[in-house]
Design an enzyme around this catalytic site. Structure first.
Site, short mmCIF file in Angstrom:
data_model
loop_
_atom_site.label_atom_id
_atom_site.label_comp_id
_atom_site.label_asym_id
_atom_site.label_seq_id
_atom_site.Cartn_x
_atom_site.Cartn_y
_atom_site.Cartn_z
N ARG A 80 0.89 -1.22 0.09
CA ARG A 80 -0.02 -0.02 -0.03
C ARG A 80 0.92 0.99 -0.04
O ARG A 80 1.70 1.38 0.82
CB ARG A 80 -0.89 0.10 1.26
N HIS A 126 -2.84 11.05 0.78
CA HIS A 126 -2.40 10.94 2.14
C HIS A 126 -1.90 12.09 2.62
O HIS A 126 -0.78 12.32 2.71
CB HIS A 126 -1.47 9.66 1.96
N GLU A 173 -7.59 8.79 6.30
CA GLU A 173 -8.09 9.36 7.76
C GLU A 173 -8.75 10.81 7.57
O GLU A 173 -7.85 11.71 7.99
CB GLU A 173 -6.67 9.19 8.26
N ASN A 312 -7.84 1.92 9.67
CA ASN A 312 -6.54 2.35 10.25
C ASN A 312 -6.62 2.01 11.56
O ASN A 312 -7.58 2.96 12.08
CB ASN A 312 -5.94 3.58 9.73
N TYR A 314 -4.65 1.80 15.74
CA TYR A 314 -3.43 1.82 16.31
C TYR A 314 -3.67 1.10 17.82
O TYR A 314 -2.52 0.75 18.53
CB TYR A 314 -2.54 3.03 16.50
N GLU A 378 -3.86 -0.02 7.84
CA GLU A 378 -2.75 0.32 8.60
C GLU A 378 -2.87 -0.08 9.97
O GLU A 378 -3.86 -0.01 10.69
CB GLU A 378 -2.58 1.90 8.84
C1 PNW Z 1 -1.61 7.45 10.73
N1 PNW Z 1 -3.18 10.13 16.28
O1 PNW Z 1 -1.43 8.75 11.32
C2 PNW Z 1 -1.24 7.85 9.28
O2 PNW Z 1 -1.98 7.48 8.34
C3 PNW Z 1 0.21 7.67 8.93
O3 PNW Z 1 0.82 8.47 8.02
C4 PNW Z 1 0.95 7.79 10.12
O4 PNW Z 1 2.50 7.77 10.04
C5 PNW Z 1 0.59 6.62 11.33
O5 PNW Z 1 -0.91 6.86 11.45
C6 PNW Z 1 1.47 6.69 12.52
O6 PNW Z 1 1.26 8.01 13.13
C7 PNW Z 1 -2.08 9.12 12.44
O7 PNW Z 1 -2.72 11.12 17.03
C8 PNW Z 1 -1.67 10.18 13.15
O8 PNW Z 1 -4.11 9.58 16.99
C9 PNW Z 1 -1.81 10.69 14.45
C10 PNW Z 1 -2.86 9.70 15.24
C11 PNW Z 1 -3.40 8.68 14.62
C12 PNW Z 1 -2.88 8.32 13.29
#
Ligand code: PNW
Length: 543
Positions: A80, A126, A173, A312, A314, A378
């Protein structure tokens, strides 16, 4: 069904790694590329943690063949990446010229991926808006202009690459685009009501306007694809949304409600109109007339505009009702449980802890609510202080291996136990890279990048994922290129120990029911206790 098959993913499951143009390409002023909003923004003192910009990044504009070699070594099925709008149309607008050198760069990349048996998974946007469109009419704040310009850009991409690209993501996002770019002002274009941060902006209005434009641009581009290209090119198009799992801090009704409000703003803001046809009631109530409305014609284009759910994710946030932060739905986030313990291991960035059960809960919630096949586009972890470690230590990224071991186990259970239709998984990221406002301080790569030499070194986490997917996707579908050169010596994950939770999240029930097969027909529930046992033992042993 035998135990061995139920512990695996479907044979056509797609896995790979993700990147984004501005985070890896560098080469910002070559071959006719126009500036993006990140070019100058990242150079303003104070905007990135280390004061560094994206001019070189991982130099992937020049080193992309080496990056593809890495992908081949990891044995991925797919890659991707995103296209830089201002490489393709330097000034961005619908009447501005197309830059053939930009087209050629991506065309060669796509050809080289296909030659290696790797499927291109392409993000159109992006976050690197052409600077000229911001200067001309304030970019996402001008719905009439930006929707037309974005649709023309998308059309150029479908025309030039759509013969070979069958997986399109319109936007990455939208919450981050809108809130971080026009509300908190930490991402380009950096607008905010906070006058210490920005001389311009209105955080109470602009994020909701920008988000509205992003939804419409996505929807009209998807309409163009489906009406003009899909039939002959045979691809799929959808949007990818960020969203972390929201768990109530405790069992109080206010905090249970707060967790839903957090999801409504983080995810429902975009997913509800796109999949269900209207903004969440909570957002209408919170924002009143500051939330733009769709005309009936617009809504007809928006509803049903994404063919899958691009996810996406985390982390998981513990949610407490209260506070005045509209961007979180008047909810306070914490990682500290009522008993004082932490939810999981802390990452380098404050907003991320390792909590795999939340990944499974989120998959269940999204599948139950939106009923679309899910592509995890992601997911990843930044090891604390990795940037200051000696190379050998950074390559033994146990905390990242633990994160991925937990998440892959959760993925397998969501698919096989809960019946969630997950079709793809992309780790973020192939490489350490330009981490936006964090500069190069926070490293998300499964491959270490030495920024002095630009040399790449696979970390244990990259080897772990390579081995895990090789073992969990039935062999027959593995592309030739991937079987010949796979990195086999994988790191052993630490045992996955279930962290105690403060009570089951009331906003999600695992599906366990109404399982639907990929063609939509109901099917028998797959349940194999023995399979679960062997999966657990394998995970425990790191096999
Ligand atoms: C994503 N938060 O960004 C993006 O899609 C990527 O480009 C980035 O490198 C990756 O996650 C890691 O950060 C985020 O603050 C940026 O919660 C900030 C947040 C979440 C996702």
């Amino acid at each position: 069904m035998s135990a061995t098959t139920t512990t695996k993913l479907p044979k056509d499951f797609i896995w790979g790694f993700a990147t984004a143009s501005f985070q890896i390409e560098g080469a910002t002023d070559v071959d006719g590329r126009g500036k993006s909003i990140w070019d100058d923004f990242s150079k303003i003192p104070g905007k990135t943690l280390d004061g560094r910009d994206g001019d070189v990044a991982t130099d992937s504009y020049n080193r992309w063949r080496e990056d593809l070699d890495l992908l081949t070594q990891y044995g991925v099925k797919s890659y991707r990446f995103s296209l830089s709008w201002s490489r393709i149309i330097p000034l961005g607008g619908r009447n501005d010229p197309v830059n053939e050198a930009g087209i050629k760069f991506y065309s060669d990349l796509i050809d080289a991926l296909l030659e290696r048996g790797i499927t291109p998974f392409v993000t159109l946007y992006h976050w690197d808006l052409p600077q000229a469109l911001h200067d001309r009419y304030l970019g996402w704040l001008n719905k009439e202009e930006i929707v037309q310009d974005y649709v023309r850009y998308a059309r150029v991409c479908f025309e030039r690459f759509g013969d070979r690209v069958k997986h399109w993501l319109t936007m990455n996002e939208p919450w981050c685009i809108s809130i971080l770019g026009y509300g908190r002002g930490v991402f380009a274009p950096g607008r905010s009501s906070d006058r210490l941060r920005s001389t311009e902006g209105d955080s109470s209005r602009e994020p909701w306007i920008a988000g509205h434009s992003v939804i419409l641009a996505h929807a009209y581009a998807a309409k163009a694809y489906r009406e003009e290209f899909k039939e002959k090119q045979g691809g799929q198009i959808g949007i990818t949304l960020n969203g972390d799992w929201a768990m109530p801090y405790d069992d109080s009704p206010a905090n249970i409600e707060a967790a839903q409000h957090a999801l409504d703003v983080a995810i429902g803001w975009f997913a509800d109109p796109i999949y269900l046809g209207s903004y969440p009631a909570f957002m209408k109530q919170m924002l009143g007339d500051r939330l733009p409305e769709f005309t009936p014609e617009e809504l007809a284009v928006v509803k049903g505009s994404s063919e899958f759910y691009g996810m996406n994710t985390y982390t998981t946030n513990l949610c407490k009702a209260g506070g005045d932060d509209e961007f979180q739905g008047h909810v306070e986030y914490t990682f500290t449980r009522p008993d004082g313990t932490q939810l999981g291991e802390q990452a380098h960035c404050a907003w991320l802890q390792d909590y795999a059960p939340g990944f499974r809960d989120l998959l269940n919630y999204l599948y139950k609510r939106y009923r679309k096949p899910i592509y995890v586009t992601e997911n990843g972890f930044a090891v604390k202080d990795e940037n200051t470690m000696p190379l050998e230590q950074a390559l033994k990224d146990d905390a990242r291996v633990h994160y991925y071991a937990g998440v892959t186990d959760a993925l397998l259970n969501a698919v096989n136990e809960d019946g969630v239709d997950v079709r793809a998984y992309f780790g973020w990221s192939l490489l350490d890279n330009f981490e936006w406002a964090d500069g190069y301080v926070t490293r998300f790569g499964v491959t270490y990048v030495d920024y002095d030499t630009q040399k790449r070194y696979p970390k244990d986490s990259g080897k772990f994922l390579s081995k895990w997917f090789k073992e969990h996707i039935p062999e027959s579908e593995t592309p030739k290129a991937a079987t010949t050169n796979v990195i086999v010596e994988a790191a052993k994950p630490k045992p996955i120990v279930a962290t105690s939770v403060t009570g089951k999240s009331p906003v999600v029930e695992r599906l366990h029911i109404e399982q639907v097969s990929r063609d939509g027909a109901p099917k028998k529930k797959r349940k194999a206790p023995f399979a679960r046992f062997t999966a657990y033992v394998s995970a425990f042993l790191g096999l």
